[in-house]
Design a protein around this motif. Structure first.
Motif, PDB file in Angstrom:
ATOM      1  N   LEU A  78      67.673  50.024  57.716  1.00 31.54           N
ATOM      2  CA  LEU A  78      68.565  49.569  56.652  1.00 31.54           C
ATOM      3  C   LEU A  78      67.872  48.515  55.787  1.00 31.54           C
ATOM      4  O   LEU A  78      67.885  48.602  54.561  1.00 31.54           O
ATOM      5  CB  LEU A  78      69.868  49.005  57.233  1.00 31.54           C
ATOM      6  CG  LEU A  78      70.856  48.432  56.227  1.00 31.54           C
ATOM      7  CD1 LEU A  78      71.294  49.473  55.204  1.00 31.54           C
ATOM      8  CD2 LEU A  78      72.064  47.845  56.944  1.00 31.54           C
ATOM      9  N   LEU A  83      72.124  55.177  63.087  1.00 33.08           N
ATOM     10  CA  LEU A  83      72.716  53.967  62.519  1.00 33.08           C
ATOM     11  C   LEU A  83      71.543  53.117  62.035  1.00 33.08           C
ATOM     12  O   LEU A  83      70.833  52.499  62.827  1.00 33.08           O
ATOM     13  CB  LEU A  83      73.541  53.224  63.567  1.00 33.08           C
ATOM     14  CG  LEU A  83      74.753  53.992  64.090  1.00 33.08           C
ATOM     15  CD1 LEU A  83      75.361  53.287  65.296  1.00 33.08           C
ATOM     16  CD2 LEU A  83      75.783  54.181  63.000  1.00 33.08           C
ATOM     17  N   THR A  84      71.328  53.106  60.737  1.00 32.73           N
ATOM     18  CA  THR A  84      70.126  52.489  60.176  1.00 32.73           C
ATOM     19  C   THR A  84      70.047  50.985  60.400  1.00 32.73           C
ATOM     20  O   THR A  84      68.956  50.422  60.360  1.00 32.73           O
ATOM     21  CB  THR A  84      70.023  52.778  58.667  1.00 32.73           C
ATOM     22  OG1 THR A  84      71.188  52.285  58.006  1.00 32.73           O
ATOM     23  CG2 THR A  84      69.846  54.266  58.411  1.00 32.73           C
ATOM     24  N   CYS A  85      71.176  50.333  60.667  1.00 33.41           N
ATOM     25  CA  CYS A  85      71.165  48.872  60.817  1.00 33.41           C
ATOM     26  C   CYS A  85      70.513  48.418  62.121  1.00 33.41           C
ATOM     27  O   CYS A  85      70.128  47.254  62.236  1.00 33.41           O
ATOM     28  CB  CYS A  85      72.568  48.293  60.699  1.00 33.41           C
ATOM     29  SG  CYS A  85      73.659  48.631  62.101  1.00 33.41           S
ATOM     30  N   LYS A 129      70.152  52.348  48.304  1.00 34.86           N
ATOM     31  CA  LYS A 129      71.483  51.894  48.715  1.00 34.86           C
ATOM     32  C   LYS A 129      71.979  52.708  49.907  1.00 34.86           C
ATOM     33  O   LYS A 129      72.054  53.936  49.836  1.00 34.86           O
ATOM     34  CB  LYS A 129      72.483  52.057  47.572  1.00 34.86           C
ATOM     35  CG  LYS A 129      72.225  51.138  46.407  1.00 34.86           C
ATOM     36  CD  LYS A 129      72.880  49.830  46.646  1.00 34.86           C
ATOM     37  CE  LYS A 129      72.831  49.004  45.373  1.00 34.86           C
ATOM     38  NZ  LYS A 129      73.216  47.667  45.602  1.00 34.86           N
ATOM     39  N   ILE A 130      72.288  52.021  50.986  1.00 38.95           N
ATOM     40  CA  ILE A 130      72.939  52.618  52.151  1.00 38.95           C
ATOM     41  C   ILE A 130      74.135  51.727  52.454  1.00 38.95           C
ATOM     42  O   ILE A 130      73.984  50.513  52.596  1.00 38.95           O
ATOM     43  CB  ILE A 130      71.989  52.696  53.370  1.00 38.95           C
ATOM     44  CG1 ILE A 130      70.815  53.633  53.070  1.00 38.95           C
ATOM     45  CG2 ILE A 130      72.751  53.154  54.612  1.00 38.95           C
ATOM     46  CD1 ILE A 130      69.781  53.716  54.187  1.00 38.95           C
ATOM     47  N   GLU A 131      75.313  52.316  52.528  1.00 40.29           N
ATOM     48  CA  GLU A 131      76.508  51.538  52.856  1.00 40.29           C
ATOM     49  C   GLU A 131      76.317  50.884  54.216  1.00 40.29           C
ATOM     50  O   GLU A 131      75.767  51.489  55.138  1.00 40.29           O
ATOM     51  CB  GLU A 131      77.740  52.438  52.895  1.00 40.29           C
ATOM     52  CG  GLU A 131      78.134  52.993  51.553  1.00 40.29           C
ATOM     53  CD  GLU A 131      78.575  51.916  50.575  1.00 40.29           C
ATOM     54  OE1 GLU A 131      79.260  50.967  50.992  1.00 40.29           O
ATOM     55  OE2 GLU A 131      78.219  52.040  49.394  1.00 40.29           O
ATOM     56  N   ALA A 132      76.763  49.648  54.350  1.00 42.31           N
ATOM     57  CA  ALA A 132      76.645  48.943  55.624  1.00 42.31           C
ATOM     58  C   ALA A 132      77.733  47.894  55.705  1.00 42.31           C
ATOM     59  O   ALA A 132      77.950  47.155  54.748  1.00 42.31           O
ATOM     60  CB  ALA A 132      75.270  48.286  55.744  1.00 42.31           C
ATOM     61  N   ARG A 142      76.169  45.545  60.367  1.00 34.66           N
ATOM     62  CA  ARG A 142      74.755  45.275  60.670  1.00 34.66           C
ATOM     63  C   ARG A 142      74.519  44.966  62.140  1.00 34.66           C
ATOM     64  O   ARG A 142      73.560  44.316  62.515  1.00 34.66           O
ATOM     65  CB  ARG A 142      74.201  44.153  59.801  1.00 34.66           C
ATOM     66  CG  ARG A 142      74.166  44.535  58.348  1.00 34.66           C
ATOM     67  CD  ARG A 142      73.552  43.438  57.500  1.00 34.66           C
ATOM     68  NE  ARG A 142      73.571  43.824  56.119  1.00 34.66           N
ATOM     69  CZ  ARG A 142      72.530  44.337  55.475  1.00 34.66           C
ATOM     70  NH1 ARG A 142      71.391  44.481  56.078  1.00 34.66           N
ATOM     71  NH2 ARG A 142      72.646  44.687  54.213  1.00 34.66           N
ATOM     72  N   THR A 187      79.171  52.487  59.500  1.00 35.17           N
ATOM     73  CA  THR A 187      79.109  52.702  58.055  1.00 35.17           C
ATOM     74  C   THR A 187      77.725  53.122  57.588  1.00 35.17           C
ATOM     75  O   THR A 187      77.595  53.899  56.652  1.00 35.17           O
ATOM     76  CB  THR A 187      79.522  51.411  57.307  1.00 35.17           C
ATOM     77  OG1 THR A 187      80.776  50.986  57.806  1.00 35.17           O
ATOM     78  CG2 THR A 187      79.627  51.633  55.818  1.00 35.17           C
ATOM     79  N   CYS A 188      76.678  52.653  58.233  1.00 35.14           N
ATOM     80  CA  CYS A 188      75.302  52.920  57.791  1.00 35.14           C
ATOM     81  C   CYS A 188      74.742  54.217  58.360  1.00 35.14           C
ATOM     82  O   CYS A 188      73.541  54.462  58.282  1.00 35.14           O
ATOM     83  CB  CYS A 188      74.393  51.748  58.164  1.00 35.14           C
ATOM     84  SG  CYS A 188      74.168  51.561  59.944  1.00 35.14           S
ATOM     85  N   GLU A 236      66.802  48.711  51.821  1.00 37.10           N
ATOM     86  CA  GLU A 236      67.214  47.694  50.849  1.00 37.10           C
ATOM     87  C   GLU A 236      66.014  47.068  50.149  1.00 37.10           C
ATOM     88  O   GLU A 236      66.062  46.817  48.936  1.00 37.10           O
ATOM     89  CB  GLU A 236      68.043  46.618  51.539  1.00 37.10           C
ATOM     90  CG  GLU A 236      69.403  47.115  51.976  1.00 37.10           C
ATOM     91  CD  GLU A 236      70.169  46.130  52.840  1.00 37.10           C
ATOM     92  OE1 GLU A 236      71.393  46.277  52.905  1.00 37.10           O
ATOM     93  OE2 GLU A 236      69.546  45.234  53.452  1.00 37.10           O
TER      94      GLU A 236
END
Length: 145
Positions: free
Chosen positions: A84, A131-133, A93-96, A99, A105-106, A88
């Motif tokens: 994530l 989950l990218t976060c 843009k990736i919704e998050a 974190r 969400t991510c 950035e």
């Protein structure tokens, strides 16, 4: 006062408060699996990770991360905390929301490659997604972002 540390702890609040509480619980011997938190935006409780060795850094920096929707590819920066944050840093843009791997969400589809989770996700990541976060690449990676 609690008679024991044998409980589950749920924490939500500003980053410095959560860090102070989670550090205190760790010092008291509470296992990480018993500490749950919800953070919003940049307010999170990140565990320190061991920095990669020089040879690991050289190997990891060869990984190519492709954001297919944006049609952009960059080499992974091993100093980056998560996919994530990498996105950035490059204007993707990736919704998050949280974190911390709890809200989901991510969630992004992984078109090819593998990821490694830095923490146990609190939200379920569907097969073929991540989950990218809370993850980093384990190979060249193509994400649907």
């Amino acid at each position: 006062m609690l008679p024991s540390n044998n409980y589950d702890y749920f924490i939500c609040g500003p980053g410095p408060m959560m860090k102070g509480i989670t550090d205190g619980l760790a010092a008291w011997g509470v296992p990480d699996k018993n500490v749950h938190f919800e953070a919003f935006g940049p307010a999170t409780v990140k565990k320190a990770t061991t920095p990669p060795t020089a040879s690991e850094t050289a190997m990891l920096s060869k990984f190519q991360i492709t954001f297919s929707r944006a049609a952009k590819t960059w080499h992974w920066n091993p100093a980056t905390a998560s996919l994530l944050e990498f996105a950035e840093e490059h204007g993707i843009k990736i919704e998050a929301g949280c974190r911390a791997g709890n809200c989901g969400t991510c969630l992004v589809a992984v078109k090819s490659g593998e990821v490694e989770y830095l923490a146990e996700p609190g939200a379920n990541a569907e097969g073929g997604s991540c989950l990218t976060c809370i993850c980093k690449p384990k190979s060249n990676l193509v994400l649907d972002a």
